[in-house]
Design an enzyme around this catalytic site. Structure first.
Site, PDB file in Angstrom:
ATOM      1  N   THR A 149      13.207  -0.494  13.711  1.00 27.72           N
ATOM      2  CA  THR A 149      13.758   1.002  13.260  1.00 27.72           C
ATOM      3  C   THR A 149      14.502   1.565  14.474  1.00 27.72           C
ATOM      4  OG1 THR A 149      12.271   3.341  13.442  1.00 27.72           O
ATOM      5  CG2 THR A 149      11.220   1.279  14.302  1.00 27.72           C
ATOM      6  N   ASP A 150      15.011   2.429  14.627  1.00 28.80           N
ATOM      7  CA  ASP A 150      15.582   3.487  15.513  1.00 28.80           C
ATOM      8  C   ASP A 150      14.640   3.944  16.423  1.00 28.80           C
ATOM      9  OD1 ASP A 150      14.412   5.569  13.910  1.00 28.80           O
ATOM     10  OD2 ASP A 150      16.264   6.330  13.302  1.00 28.80           O
ATOM     11  N   GLU A 151      13.407   4.056  16.251  1.00 29.85           N
ATOM     12  CA  GLU A 151      12.148   4.359  17.235  1.00 29.85           C
ATOM     13  C   GLU A 151      12.641   3.324  18.795  1.00 29.85           C
ATOM     14  OE1 GLU A 151       8.745   6.284  15.938  1.00 29.85           O
ATOM     15  OE2 GLU A 151       9.213   7.074  13.019  1.00 29.85           O
ATOM     16  N   TYR A 211       3.214   2.800  17.214  1.00 31.22           N
ATOM     17  CA  TYR A 211       3.909   1.746  16.630  1.00 31.22           C
ATOM     18  C   TYR A 211       5.488   1.525  17.248  1.00 31.22           C
ATOM     19  CZ  TYR A 211       7.519   2.059  13.260  1.00 31.22           C
ATOM     20  OH  TYR A 211       8.792   1.474  11.829  1.00 31.22           O
ATOM     21  N   LYS A 246       6.956  -2.420  16.803  1.00 34.25           N
ATOM     22  CA  LYS A 246       8.340  -2.805  16.430  1.00 34.25           C
ATOM     23  C   LYS A 246       9.602  -3.217  17.268  1.00 34.25           C
ATOM     24  CE  LYS A 246       9.362  -2.278  13.058  1.00 34.25           C
ATOM     25  NZ  LYS A 246       9.431  -3.678  11.520  1.00 34.25           N
TER      26      LYS A 246
HETATM   27  P1  NAD Z   1       4.787   0.697   4.150  1.00 34.68           P
HETATM   28  O1  NAD Z   1       3.819   0.764   5.109  1.00 34.68           O
HETATM   29  O2  NAD Z   1       5.339   1.554   3.077  1.00 34.68           O
HETATM   30  O3  NAD Z   1       5.048  -0.878   3.736  1.00 34.68           O
HETATM   31  C1  NAD Z   1       4.515  -1.665   4.979  1.00 34.68           C
HETATM   32  C2  NAD Z   1       4.305  -3.558   3.313  1.00 34.68           C
HETATM   33  O4  NAD Z   1       3.986  -4.251   4.497  1.00 34.68           O
HETATM   34  C3  NAD Z   1       3.065  -3.222   2.521  1.00 34.68           C
HETATM   35  O5  NAD Z   1       3.357  -3.314   1.473  1.00 34.68           O
HETATM   36  C4  NAD Z   1       1.832  -3.796   3.309  1.00 34.68           C
HETATM   37  O6  NAD Z   1       0.592  -3.684   1.613  1.00 34.68           O
HETATM   38  C5  NAD Z   1       2.745  -4.691   3.262  1.00 34.68           C
HETATM   39  N1  NAD Z   1       1.836  -5.541   4.903  1.00 34.68           N
HETATM   40  C6  NAD Z   1       1.136  -5.007   6.060  1.00 34.68           C
HETATM   41  N2  NAD Z   1       0.590  -5.530   6.515  1.00 34.68           N
HETATM   42  C7  NAD Z   1       1.190  -6.656   6.091  1.00 34.68           C
HETATM   43  C8  NAD Z   1       0.544  -8.133   5.969  1.00 34.68           C
HETATM   44  N3  NAD Z   1      -0.524  -8.305   7.600  1.00 34.68           N
HETATM   45  N4  NAD Z   1       0.938  -9.722   5.790  1.00 34.68           N
HETATM   46  C9  NAD Z   1       1.588  -8.923   4.906  1.00 34.68           C
HETATM   47  N5  NAD Z   1       1.882  -7.993   4.189  1.00 34.68           N
HETATM   48  C10 NAD Z   1       1.404  -6.759   5.015  1.00 34.68           C
HETATM   49  O7  NAD Z   1       6.435   1.156   5.205  1.00 34.68           O
HETATM   50  P2  NAD Z   1       7.989   1.083   4.977  1.00 34.68           P
HETATM   51  O8  NAD Z   1       7.925   2.716   5.476  1.00 34.68           O
HETATM   52  O9  NAD Z   1       8.466   0.443   2.806  1.00 34.68           O
HETATM   53  O10 NAD Z   1       8.852  -0.039   5.738  1.00 34.68           O
HETATM   54  C11 NAD Z   1       9.302  -1.503   5.938  1.00 34.68           C
HETATM   55  C12 NAD Z   1       9.737  -1.770   7.084  1.00 34.68           C
HETATM   56  O11 NAD Z   1      11.114  -1.100   7.246  1.00 34.68           O
HETATM   57  C13 NAD Z   1       8.458  -1.662   8.291  1.00 34.68           C
HETATM   58  O12 NAD Z   1       8.941  -2.807   9.039  1.00 34.68           O
HETATM   59  C14 NAD Z   1       9.212  -0.872   9.463  1.00 34.68           C
HETATM   60  O13 NAD Z   1       9.186  -0.540  10.474  1.00 34.68           O
HETATM   61  C15 NAD Z   1      10.716  -0.754   8.354  1.00 34.68           C
HETATM   62  N6  NAD Z   1      11.415   1.160   8.508  1.00 34.68           N
HETATM   63  C16 NAD Z   1      10.463   1.669   8.071  1.00 34.68           C
HETATM   64  C17 NAD Z   1      11.239   2.432   8.244  1.00 34.68           C
HETATM   65  C18 NAD Z   1      10.938   3.962   7.259  1.00 34.68           C
HETATM   66  O14 NAD Z   1      11.534   5.613   7.473  1.00 34.68           O
HETATM   67  N7  NAD Z   1       9.959   4.047   6.400  1.00 34.68           N
HETATM   68  C19 NAD Z   1      12.576   3.177   8.550  1.00 34.68           C
HETATM   69  C20 NAD Z   1      13.323   2.258   9.815  1.00 34.68           C
HETATM   70  C21 NAD Z   1      12.626   0.542  10.144  1.00 34.68           C
HETATM   71  O1  DAU Z   2      12.709   6.913  12.015  1.00 35.29           O
HETATM   72  C1  DAU Z   2      12.058   5.490  11.470  1.00 35.29           C
HETATM   73  C2  DAU Z   2      10.703   6.026  11.206  1.00 35.29           C
HETATM   74  O2  DAU Z   2      10.446   6.758  10.510  1.00 35.29           O
HETATM   75  C3  DAU Z   2       9.812   4.794  10.874  1.00 35.29           C
HETATM   76  O3  DAU Z   2      10.282   3.341  11.570  1.00 35.29           O
HETATM   77  C4  DAU Z   2       8.842   4.960  10.329  1.00 35.29           C
HETATM   78  O4  DAU Z   2       8.352   3.766   9.881  1.00 35.29           O
HETATM   79  C5  DAU Z   2       8.568   5.817   9.708  1.00 35.29           C
HETATM   80  O5  DAU Z   2       7.286   6.297   9.188  1.00 35.29           O
HETATM   81  C6  DAU Z   2       9.087   8.007  10.496  1.00 35.29           C
HETATM   82  O6  DAU Z   2       8.950   7.978  11.043  1.00 35.29           O
HETATM   83  P1  DAU Z   2       8.183   9.900  11.544  1.00 35.29           P
HETATM   84  O7  DAU Z   2       6.984   9.877  12.729  1.00 35.29           O
HETATM   85  O8  DAU Z   2       9.535   9.710  11.505  1.00 35.29           O
HETATM   86  O9  DAU Z   2       7.875   9.935   9.749  1.00 35.29           O
HETATM   87  P2  DAU Z   2       6.787  11.174   9.286  1.00 35.29           P
HETATM   88  O10 DAU Z   2       7.014  10.814   7.844  1.00 35.29           O
HETATM   89  O11 DAU Z   2       5.649  10.533   9.555  1.00 35.29           O
HETATM   90  O12 DAU Z   2       7.157  12.044  10.600  1.00 35.29           O
HETATM   91  C7  DAU Z   2       8.706  12.490  10.000  1.00 35.29           C
HETATM   92  C8  DAU Z   2       8.276  14.118  11.027  1.00 35.29           C
HETATM   93  O13 DAU Z   2       8.230  14.848  10.122  1.00 35.29           O
HETATM   94  C9  DAU Z   2       7.522  13.983  12.434  1.00 35.29           C
HETATM   95  O14 DAU Z   2       9.002  14.657  13.454  1.00 35.29           O
HETATM   96  C10 DAU Z   2       6.556  13.987  12.426  1.00 35.29           C
HETATM   97  C11 DAU Z   2       6.990  15.297  11.820  1.00 35.29           C
HETATM   98  N1  DAU Z   2       5.453  15.543  10.423  1.00 35.29           N
HETATM   99  C12 DAU Z   2       4.744  14.148  10.133  1.00 35.29           C
HETATM  100  C13 DAU Z   2       3.954  14.567   9.752  1.00 35.29           C
HETATM  101  C14 DAU Z   2       3.294  13.383   8.356  1.00 35.29           C
HETATM  102  C15 DAU Z   2       5.037  16.808  10.214  1.00 35.29           C
HETATM  103  O15 DAU Z   2       5.293  18.155  11.133  1.00 35.29           O
HETATM  104  N2  DAU Z   2       3.707  16.224   9.911  1.00 35.29           N
HETATM  105  C16 DAU Z   2       3.535  15.825   9.136  1.00 35.29           C
HETATM  106  O16 DAU Z   2       2.427  15.899   8.271  1.00 35.29           O
END
Ligand code: NAD
Ligand code: DAU
Length: 344
Positions: free
Chosen positions: A126-128, A152, A156
């Site tokens: 992730t970019d975080e 988190y 990562k």
């Molecule tokens: P998500 O939470 O929707 O899905 C995570 C999946 O991993 C689920 O299906 C869960 O059952 C599985 N999982 C969790 N723990 C496990 C374990 N111990 N063994 C096997 N499976 C397990 O997550 P997502 O948003 O799809 O993110 C997927 C990946 O991409 C993550 O590594 C996250 O850090 C990364 N990522 C997410 C975003 C985003 O915006 N959502 C952006 C950049 C990177």
């Molecule tokens: O940047 C990549 C990341 O983006 C991934 O690595 C993470 O897995 C993914 O969850 C996401 O993280 P964020 O914290 O940016 O996403 P989230 O949807 O939780 O929140 C987006 C923005 O909105 C953040 O600035 C927090 C704000 N927010 C979020 C929630 C859930 C609110 O203001 N209210 C809310 O209820």
């Protein structure tokens, strides 16, 4: 082997690989936590090149057995605990899954593969991990120093370091990509975009943390899946690729836009949904701004986002409106408890 394939991004990656590469056997390894849902893959679950294994990435015996049974030669690792707010209330689970789970996979791959010829261990990050930008800072590039600030992102970042350590120390053929915020279908409604859609549909308050001036760089999830395909096949071992949408929005701008789109779609009077916006206590340590410079993947691998945000957002909203049953299933039970505790 694709880990986390029952989750949001993982299910899009599994679908892309199963349909695009009929000659590959895709093994989806997922522990089906609250965020994993096999409903996400109903359309491809009977494909002859698809197998689901309910297994935990932390479990050495389970993963070793899968590696052996299916002769795994490529790993795309997405399984993780992914929600920042949950990492703030319960960091330990994030260390165990994201750090120990990744280390377990690395170790098994290293020990299982007799030689590394033609093998790939691709870690999705992730970019975080790069920390938080101010308004005037340049975007994150692949050389931006790591500065994680939430449990988190710390977990990562730690897993990224282990992946690189396995490349430098043992020569394991690894790749890493760091992506910005994804949006699209099948995202669990704890995350901002689906949470807002769900709350608008149900006429519930729209909780905005702080002043709503935090900025995120949004990318269509299917474009992320395509980037993963390109990096898996054409990326260099040992390299990192940033993936992003060049698409920065403040949270407030984004939520207001969604309110307006949904006024129309739900036949509500203009301005109705904006009245639901409620400013709530800020997220602890809330990162101000993320923005990705994706020049490297664009230049080296010829990838760039394919659709405009307005189009993707509308498609996403339509998907949630048309899949209320899916939303109902994933938001019953554990989610209600989480929601009440978190937003109380
Ligand atoms: P998500 O939470 O929707 O899905 C995570 C999946 O991993 C689920 O299906 C869960 O059952 C599985 N999982 C969790 N723990 C496990 C374990 N111990 N063994 C096997 N499976 C397990 O997550 P997502 O948003 O799809 O993110 C997927 C990946 O991409 C993550 O590594 C996250 O850090 C990364 N990522 C997410 C975003 C985003 O915006 N959502 C952006 C950049 C990177
Ligand atoms: O940047 C990549 C990341 O983006 C991934 O690595 C993470 O897995 C993914 O969850 C996401 O993280 P964020 O914290 O940016 O996403 P989230 O949807 O939780 O929140 C987006 C923005 O909105 C953040 O600035 C927090 C704000 N927010 C979020 C929630 C859930 C609110 O203001 N209210 C809310 O209820």
């Amino acid at each position: 082997m694709i880990t986390g394939g029952a989750g949001f991004i993982g299910s899009h990656v599994v679908r892309l690989f199963v349909t695009k590469y009929p000659s590959y056997r895709i093994i989806n390894v997922d522990a089906l936590t609250y965020a994993g849902n096999l409903e996400n893959l109903r359309d491809i679950e009977n494909a002859s090149n698809y197998v689901f294994e309910n297994a935990d990435i932390k479990n050495e015996a389970q993963i070793s057995k899968i590696m052996e049974e299916y002769h795994i030669d490529g790993i795309i690792h997405l399984a993780a605990e992914s929600h920042v707010d949950r990492s703030i209330s319960g960091p330990m689970e994030f260390a165990l899954t994201n750090v120990v789970g990744t280390l377990n996979l690395l170790n098994i791959a290293k020990n299982h593969w007799e030689n590394f010829e033609g093998k790939t261990f691709y870690h999705i990050s992730t970019d975080e991990v790069y920390g938080s930008l101010s308004m005037d800072d340049p975007m994150f590039s692949e050389t931006t120093p790591y500065d994680p600030r939430s449990p988190y992102s710390a977990s990562k970042a730690s897993s990224d370091h282990f992946v690189r350590a396995y490349f430098h120390t043992y020569g394991l053929p690894v790749k890493i990509s760091n992506c910005s915020n994804n949006y699209g279908s099948h995202q669990f409604p704890e995350k901002l975009i689906p949470l807002v859609i769900n709350n608008i549909v149900n006429n519930k308050d729209l909780p905005i943390y702080g002043k709503g001036d935090n900025i995120r760089d949004w990318l269509w999830v299917e474009d992320h899946a395509k980037a993963i395909d390109v990096i898996f096949h054409k990326g260099e071992n040992g390299e990192t690729y940033n993936i992003g949408g060049l698409n920065e929005w403040t949270n407030l701008q984004l939520v207001e836009t969604m309110c307006d789109i949904l006024d129309e779609k739900l036949n509500r009077e203009k301005g109705t949904n904006r009245k639901l916006i409620t400013f709530v206590k800020d997220r602890l340590g809330h990162d101000k701004r993320y923005a990705i410079d994706a020049t490297k993947i664009e230049k080296d691998l010829n990838w760039k986002p394919s659709i405009e945000f307005e189009e993707g957002l509308e498609k996403t909203i339509d998907w949630y409106l048309q899949n209320q049953e899916w939303v109902k299933n994933v938001t019953s039970g554990e989610y209600q408890k989480y929601y009440d505790e978190h937003y109380r």
